[in-house]
Design an enzyme around this catalytic site. Structure first.
Site, PDB file in Angstrom:
ATOM      1  N   LYS A  22       0.844  -1.209   0.000  1.00 52.70           N
ATOM      2  CA  LYS A  22       0.000   0.000   0.000  1.00 52.70           C
ATOM      3  C   LYS A  22       0.874   1.252   0.000  1.00 52.70           C
ATOM      4  O   LYS A  22       0.642   2.184  -0.763  1.00 52.70           O
ATOM      5  CB  LYS A  22      -0.907  -0.012   1.237  1.00 52.70           C
ATOM      6  CG  LYS A  22      -1.528   1.327   1.568  1.00 52.70           C
ATOM      7  CD  LYS A  22      -2.362   1.276   2.816  1.00 52.70           C
ATOM      8  CE  LYS A  22      -1.664   1.578   4.103  1.00 52.70           C
ATOM      9  NZ  LYS A  22      -1.209   2.969   4.292  1.00 52.70           N
ATOM     10  N   CYS A 118      -4.754  12.861  13.318  1.00 55.76           N
ATOM     11  CA  CYS A 118      -5.335  11.526  13.237  1.00 55.76           C
ATOM     12  C   CYS A 118      -5.049  10.818  14.544  1.00 55.76           C
ATOM     13  O   CYS A 118      -4.371  11.366  15.410  1.00 55.76           O
ATOM     14  CB  CYS A 118      -4.821  10.761  12.029  1.00 55.76           C
ATOM     15  SG  CYS A 118      -3.162  10.182  12.217  1.00 55.76           S
ATOM     16  N   ARG A 123       0.613  14.761  13.330  1.00 53.42           N
ATOM     17  CA  ARG A 123       1.088  14.515  11.961  1.00 53.42           C
ATOM     18  C   ARG A 123       1.063  15.753  11.072  1.00 53.42           C
ATOM     19  O   ARG A 123       0.282  15.845  10.122  1.00 53.42           O
ATOM     20  CB  ARG A 123       0.308  13.360  11.332  1.00 53.42           C
ATOM     21  CG  ARG A 123       0.483  12.078  12.110  1.00 53.42           C
ATOM     22  CD  ARG A 123      -0.131  10.907  11.436  1.00 53.42           C
ATOM     23  NE  ARG A 123       0.688  10.369  10.362  1.00 53.42           N
ATOM     24  CZ  ARG A 123       0.375   9.272   9.693  1.00 53.42           C
ATOM     25  NH1 ARG A 123      -0.707   8.624   9.970  1.00 53.42           N
ATOM     26  NH2 ARG A 123       1.157   8.847   8.730  1.00 53.42           N
TER      27      ARG A 123
END
Ligand code: UD1
Length: 417
Positions: A22, A118, A123
């Site tokens: 991914k 998140c 982040r």
């Protein structure tokens, strides 16, 4: 809302084919903005990939997916391209910000939503913006969006990252391939997924060299058509390695390059996990005597933060006290209260988790909070006595392809309801 039901204590036996990565697919997809047409193989059919494809469609690209063959193609449509990444797409997947570099490089302007926080921490994207500014971008933040422009096009430059970031390195590499002149990046991330991105870009006409944490990019490349086979998902491989160590009778993990996960294999062997390494697969044998171990997450080639939660489950089965220091994300212990509800003895001191083992895990109803935390609960469920119910499993679908199918094939009891 879907849940996962697991009946634990069933020994795993068989083979698991590891899917495409991914985290390699996402930056490669972002880079296709610079191409006329790209065909990709070994693409994992997971939600984050679909979100990135939706973003490319929004920008104006045509996407064709062959779900059965794990392949897809992205090509320029006749529509006028729209250099915007909207909030509704970027908020569900932070990697959406990876389109900023290629959009800016190609269109000389871009408007990309700030991703926001998140579950695992704040982040920020300051390092992405720092790198693009060094290439000549003007950046303004307004109404939750990054408004970037480079009216005369991006120019190559020297970027010394103040700290290591995977996404910022990727954004800078992609933008620099199309900028005018040479770019030198230092203190870069050197994750295998970044090397896969470079491999793809180099075979498509760019000239990118790397040595240690330094990457040199010759700019001004006009990409046309290309194709690529995505590398294996090393985090998925690590997850099933740990599952096999926990409850495997004999498990083969196939379709991998064990050299890329040598640090994980080294640590697991040190913990008493019986692993045999072949060229493209590893075999994990029944390993009843797990030893305690201290680890620290670190950028590649260190131990990946994306395997920290899974490793913690193995530590609950180890004899003695194990410690994990999380040095990448400030809030990545969201799985701990859930694991404790299943009987794990874990204490958190700042960014260190102290795990007392071995302890008896019993099934419980638990809640997934992020992608890797969710899969750690699956591992705990596989090894726990009785039944575990995992809520909010949409997190798992972001990054694990055919999780239930793969586990069922190896004799686990896993059911989605
Ligand atoms: C990527 C991976 C993710 C993995 C992480 C660390 C993808 C799609 N995701 O995420 O699975 O957990 O690497 O291996 O590949 N940071 C800043 N400013 C920035 C950017 C990052 O301070 O502009 C900080 C982050 O908050 C974090 C650290 O740098 O503390 C590393 O983050 P980064 O390497 O950028 O992670 P991602 O690329 O988001």
């Amino acid at each position: 809302m879907q849940k996962l039901i697991i009946k634990g204590k069933k020994n795993l036996f068989g083979s698991i084919k590891i899917s495409g990565s991914k985290n390699a697919t996402l930056p490669i997809l972002a880079s296709t903005i610079l191409f006329k047409k790209v065909s990709l193989k070994n693409v994992p059919m997971v939600r984050d990939v679909f979100t990135m494809l939706e973003l490319l469609r929004y920008i104006g690209f045509k996407v064709k997916i062959n779900y059965k063959k794990n392949s897809l193609s992205i090509s320029k449509s006749n529509l006028k391209l729209n250099p915007i990444a909207p909030y509704k797409l970027v908020k569900t997947m932070r990697a959406g910000v990876l389109v900023l570099g290629p959009l800016l490089s190609k269109f000389k302007k871009a408007k990309v939503s700030l991703p926001g926080g998140c579950a695992i921490g704040t982040r920020p994207v300051d390092l992405h913006l720092f790198a693009l500014k060094k290439l000549g971008a003007k950046i303004r933040i307004k109404e939750g969006y990054i408004h970037a422009s480079a009216l005369n096009g991006l120019r190559g430059g020297k970027i010394n990252f103040p700290s290591i970031s995977v996404g910022a390195t990727e954004n800078a590499i992609i933008a620099a391939t199309h900028a005018i002149g040479k770019t030198t990046l230092t203190n870069c991330a050197i994750e295998p997924e970044i090397k896969d991105l470079i491999k793809f870009l180099n075979k498509s006409g760019s000239k990118i060299k790397f040595e240690g944490r330094k990457i040199i990019i010759e700019g001004s490349v006009e990409f046309k058509n290309s194709n690529h086979k995505i590398m294996f998902d090393r985090i998925e491989a690590g997850t099933y390695l740990i599952a096999s160590a926990l409850i495997g009778k004999k498990m083969n993990l196939i379709g991998i390059d064990p050299k890329i996960i040598s640090e994980e294999i080294r640590i697991l062997k040190k913990m008493g996990v019986k692993i045999r390494v072949f060229q493209n697969k590893v075999t994990v044998f029944y390993s009843p005597n797990i030893k305690n171990q201290n680890i620290k997450t670190a950028p590649y080639p260190g131990f990946p933060t994306d395997l920290q939660a899974q490793m913690m489950v193995l530590m609950t089965k180890a004899k003695g006290i194990s410690k994990i220091k999380e040095s990448i994300f400030e809030n990545r212990f969201m799985h701990v209260p859930e694991l404790k509800r299943m009987g794990a003895k874990i204490e958190i001191k700042n960014n260190i988790a102290i795990v007392k083992g071995p302890c008896y895990l019993s099934g419980a109803e638990v809640m997934a909070t992020d992608l890797r935390a969710s899969v750690s609960l699956v591992l705990a469920g596989l090894v726990a006595e009785s039944r575990t119910i995992i809520n909010r499993i949409y997190h798992l679908d972001r990054g694990y392809e055919n999780l239930e199918k793969k586990l069922l094939k190896c004799k686990a009891f896993v059911k989605r309801v």
